[in-house]
Scaffold this motif. Structure first.
Motif, PDB file in Angstrom:
ATOM      1  N   ARG A  10      -5.194  -2.223   9.272  1.00 32.22           N
ATOM      2  CA  ARG A  10      -5.244  -2.936   7.974  1.00 32.22           C
ATOM      3  C   ARG A  10      -4.979  -1.916   6.900  1.00 32.22           C
ATOM      4  O   ARG A  10      -5.645  -0.979   6.651  1.00 32.22           O
ATOM      5  CB  ARG A  10      -6.594  -3.642   7.620  1.00 32.22           C
ATOM      6  CG  ARG A  10      -6.980  -4.765   8.431  1.00 32.22           C
ATOM      7  CD  ARG A  10      -6.164  -5.898   8.194  1.00 32.22           C
ATOM      8  NE  ARG A  10      -6.466  -7.050   8.950  1.00 32.22           N
ATOM      9  CZ  ARG A  10      -5.664  -7.688   9.874  1.00 32.22           C
ATOM     10  NH1 ARG A  10      -4.319  -7.325  10.175  1.00 32.22           N
ATOM     11  NH2 ARG A  10      -6.032  -8.651  10.670  1.00 32.22           N
ATOM     12  N   GLY A  11      -3.642  -2.003   6.019  1.00 31.47           N
ATOM     13  CA  GLY A  11      -3.410  -1.372   4.945  1.00 31.47           C
ATOM     14  C   GLY A  11      -3.191   0.100   5.421  1.00 31.47           C
ATOM     15  O   GLY A  11      -3.439   1.123   4.588  1.00 31.47           O
ATOM     16  N   VAL A  12      -2.564   0.528   6.600  1.00 31.73           N
ATOM     17  CA  VAL A  12      -2.648   1.840   7.149  1.00 31.73           C
ATOM     18  C   VAL A  12      -1.363   2.622   6.581  1.00 31.73           C
ATOM     19  O   VAL A  12      -0.255   2.030   6.653  1.00 31.73           O
ATOM     20  CB  VAL A  12      -2.685   1.876   8.704  1.00 31.73           C
ATOM     21  CG1 VAL A  12      -2.004   3.157   9.308  1.00 31.73           C
ATOM     22  CG2 VAL A  12      -4.190   1.426   9.351  1.00 31.73           C
ATOM     23  N   LEU A  52      -1.935   5.134  17.044  1.00 34.19           N
ATOM     24  CA  LEU A  52      -2.669   4.727  15.760  1.00 34.19           C
ATOM     25  C   LEU A  52      -3.775   3.603  16.479  1.00 34.19           C
ATOM     26  O   LEU A  52      -4.995   3.713  16.302  1.00 34.19           O
ATOM     27  CB  LEU A  52      -2.162   4.086  14.466  1.00 34.19           C
ATOM     28  CG  LEU A  52      -1.369   5.160  13.717  1.00 34.19           C
ATOM     29  CD1 LEU A  52      -0.421   4.526  12.742  1.00 34.19           C
ATOM     30  CD2 LEU A  52      -2.728   6.128  13.100  1.00 34.19           C
ATOM     31  N   LEU A  53      -3.137   2.836  17.099  1.00 33.77           N
ATOM     32  CA  LEU A  53      -3.868   1.554  17.773  1.00 33.77           C
ATOM     33  C   LEU A  53      -4.736   2.203  18.916  1.00 33.77           C
ATOM     34  O   LEU A  53      -5.798   1.650  18.981  1.00 33.77           O
ATOM     35  CB  LEU A  53      -3.037   0.518  18.397  1.00 33.77           C
ATOM     36  CG  LEU A  53      -1.958  -0.194  17.540  1.00 33.77           C
ATOM     37  CD1 LEU A  53      -1.187  -1.038  18.373  1.00 33.77           C
ATOM     38  CD2 LEU A  53      -2.994  -1.177  16.563  1.00 33.77           C
ATOM     39  N   SER A  54      -4.524   3.207  19.323  1.00 33.64           N
ATOM     40  CA  SER A  54      -5.410   3.680  20.748  1.00 33.64           C
ATOM     41  C   SER A  54      -6.295   4.860  20.129  1.00 33.64           C
ATOM     42  O   SER A  54      -7.144   5.465  21.176  1.00 33.64           O
ATOM     43  CB  SER A  54      -4.495   4.140  21.917  1.00 33.64           C
ATOM     44  OG  SER A  54      -3.518   5.065  21.559  1.00 33.64           O
ATOM     45  N   GLY A  55      -6.103   5.042  18.938  1.00 37.88           N
ATOM     46  CA  GLY A  55      -6.996   6.258  18.298  1.00 37.88           C
ATOM     47  C   GLY A  55      -6.634   7.590  18.629  1.00 37.88           C
ATOM     48  O   GLY A  55      -7.083   8.610  18.219  1.00 37.88           O
ATOM     49  N   GLY A  56      -5.096   7.768  19.123  1.00 40.75           N
ATOM     50  CA  GLY A  56      -4.620   8.943  19.181  1.00 40.75           C
ATOM     51  C   GLY A  56      -4.521   9.783  17.921  1.00 40.75           C
ATOM     52  O   GLY A  56      -4.320  11.174  17.968  1.00 40.75           O
ATOM     53  N   LEU A  57      -4.002   9.031  16.894  1.00 35.02           N
ATOM     54  CA  LEU A  57      -3.720   9.623  15.444  1.00 35.02           C
ATOM     55  C   LEU A  57      -4.886   8.844  14.606  1.00 35.02           C
ATOM     56  O   LEU A  57      -5.038   7.516  14.950  1.00 35.02           O
ATOM     57  CB  LEU A  57      -2.563   9.316  15.118  1.00 35.02           C
ATOM     58  CG  LEU A  57      -1.314   9.745  15.906  1.00 35.02           C
ATOM     59  CD1 LEU A  57       0.220   9.263  15.633  1.00 35.02           C
ATOM     60  CD2 LEU A  57      -1.338  11.645  15.714  1.00 35.02           C
ATOM     61  N   ARG A  58      -5.095   9.616  13.665  1.00 35.68           N
ATOM     62  CA  ARG A  58      -6.022   8.822  12.572  1.00 35.68           C
ATOM     63  C   ARG A  58      -5.241   8.421  11.333  1.00 35.68           C
ATOM     64  O   ARG A  58      -4.406   9.443  10.438  1.00 35.68           O
ATOM     65  CB  ARG A  58      -7.152   9.936  12.117  1.00 35.68           C
ATOM     66  CG  ARG A  58      -8.302   9.543  11.204  1.00 35.68           C
ATOM     67  CD  ARG A  58      -9.320  10.356  10.964  1.00 35.68           C
ATOM     68  NE  ARG A  58     -10.413   9.936  10.320  1.00 35.68           N
ATOM     69  CZ  ARG A  58     -11.442  10.197  10.157  1.00 35.68           C
ATOM     70  NH1 ARG A  58     -11.781  11.463  10.864  1.00 35.68           N
ATOM     71  NH2 ARG A  58     -12.406   9.872   9.266  1.00 35.68           N
ATOM     72  N   PRO A  59      -5.444   7.464  10.774  1.00 38.47           N
ATOM     73  CA  PRO A  59      -4.626   6.929   9.470  1.00 38.47           C
ATOM     74  C   PRO A  59      -5.139   7.865   8.383  1.00 38.47           C
ATOM     75  O   PRO A  59      -6.231   8.245   8.404  1.00 38.47           O
ATOM     76  CB  PRO A  59      -5.257   5.345   9.398  1.00 38.47           C
ATOM     77  CG  PRO A  59      -5.537   5.183  10.662  1.00 38.47           C
ATOM     78  CD  PRO A  59      -6.383   6.111  11.438  1.00 38.47           C
ATOM     79  N   ARG A  60      -4.277   7.974   7.348  1.00 40.87           N
ATOM     80  CA  ARG A  60      -4.354   8.681   6.326  1.00 40.87           C
ATOM     81  C   ARG A  60      -4.905   7.737   5.094  1.00 40.87           C
ATOM     82  O   ARG A  60      -5.675   8.324   4.443  1.00 40.87           O
ATOM     83  CB  ARG A  60      -2.824   9.411   5.860  1.00 40.87           C
ATOM     84  CG  ARG A  60      -2.314  10.257   6.640  1.00 40.87           C
ATOM     85  CD  ARG A  60      -3.144  11.577   6.941  1.00 40.87           C
ATOM     86  NE  ARG A  60      -2.390  12.610   7.755  1.00 40.87           N
ATOM     87  CZ  ARG A  60      -1.520  13.538   7.256  1.00 40.87           C
ATOM     88  NH1 ARG A  60      -1.157  13.575   6.194  1.00 40.87           N
ATOM     89  NH2 ARG A  60      -0.942  14.322   8.422  1.00 40.87           N
ATOM     90  N   GLY A  61      -4.597   6.528   5.403  1.00 42.56           N
ATOM     91  CA  GLY A  61      -5.089   5.754   4.587  1.00 42.56           C
ATOM     92  C   GLY A  61      -5.324   4.140   5.411  1.00 42.56           C
ATOM     93  O   GLY A  61      -4.773   4.236   6.359  1.00 42.56           O
ATOM     94  N   GLY A  62      -6.277   3.304   4.716  1.00 36.26           N
ATOM     95  CA  GLY A  62      -6.467   2.159   5.477  1.00 36.26           C
ATOM     96  C   GLY A  62      -7.406   2.286   6.549  1.00 36.26           C
ATOM     97  O   GLY A  62      -7.893   3.381   6.985  1.00 36.26           O
TER      98      GLY A  62
END
Length: 283
Positions: A10-12, A52-62
């Motif tokens: 959401r808003g990523v 991003l969906l699997s948690g391997g990367l962390r969103p900078r925003g959202g």
């Protein structure tokens, strides 16, 4: 949020260090029980989105949501996420590392701290699901490419995820290997696993998926596969061609009033032959 949405962004926003933004304000969701094909040109962000969906990367925003709740990117939060969402990367050699097939597939369940009996049950179940039970003791370096692909997927399946994300799973497989893998994925879907597949193959996406998501410079566009993959504007923006089945359907409908406008477009040459009431030639 609908109860059927398992995982969502959401808003990523996301950018790699010293790089331009990959996503800005991205909304994306994976719905339970829907086979989803993810398509886009090279560099469109497919791999980033999957990580991003699997948690391997962390969103900078959202935020990343799991069953409607924001995922915390700490050990507890990511462990919960990874028991629900599993990512299998395109190259199996980037994922396999143990000496044998059985050891590799058991790695994830062992890391969950499960009892030995539960680990053995999960490994046996995953090997059976991927049709590689006979390879349990085979050294991973002696496997064929297709066997390595199946072993990598089995390692994810042994975690019993609700969502299985696959990056180009049919790449590098011959036609028979592709058909066998698709049959395996159908079995996993029938058993309750929601499957997301990144692919460049629009014909495969039309044939296999319930929904298609096209990554374009303006964002992600998701909808029913046949409808979405008929959008020439979105396909052009995604660097993709019109699927064979859609083109065949347009041709049939252009033949005149006798054509059934309500009939679904043929997705494969075999379906076209059947639609024309003929039998394919016997080899």
């Amino acid at each position: 949020m609908s109860k059927s949405v398992l995982v969502a962004l959401r808003g990523v926003s996301f950018a790699y260090e010293d790089g331009p933004p990959v996503f800005t304000g991205l909304d994306f969701e994976v719905r339970e029980g829907r086979a989803l094909a993810l398509l886009g040109r090279n560099g469109s962000g497919k791999t980033t989105l999957m990580r991003l969906l699997s948690g391997g990367l962390r969103p900078r925003g959202g935020e990343l949501l799991l069953s409607g709740r924001a995922v915390r990117h700490d050990r507890k939060g990511l462990t919960t996420l990874r028991t629900t969402v599993q990512l299998v990367v395109q190259d199996p050699d980037d994922q396999l590392f143990a000496a044998s097939v059985e050891q590799d597939v058991s790695f994830g369940p062992l890391n969950l701290g499960l009892p030995d009996a539960e680990v053995r049950a999960r490994v046996a179940e995953a090997l059976e699901a991927l049709d590689i039970a006979a390879l349990a003791d085979r050294p991973t370096h002696l496997l064929s490419y297709g066997q390595r692909k199946r072993t990598a997927i089995a390692g994810a399946v042994a975690m019993r995820p609700r969502v299985l994300i696959l990056d180009e799973p049919t790449a590098g497989l011959d036609p028979d290997g592709q058909e066998r893998l698709l049959a395996t994925l159908d079995g996993l879907r029938a058993a309750g696993t929601t499957v997301v597949m990144a692919t460049h193959d629009v014909d495969l996406a039309l044939r296999w998926a319930d929904d298609a998501a096209l990554l374009t410079p303006s964002g992600a566009h998701t909808g029913p596969a046949e409808e979405t993959l008929s959008r020439r504007d979105l396909l052009a923006a995604s660097g993709l061609r019109l699927p064979w089945g859609v083109a065949a359907g347009l041709f049939l409908r252009a033949r005149g009033p006798a054509a059934d406008d309500t009939a679904p477009a043929p997705r494969t040459p075999e379906e076209l032959v059947a639609l024309l009431g003929q039998q394919p030639p016997q080899l």
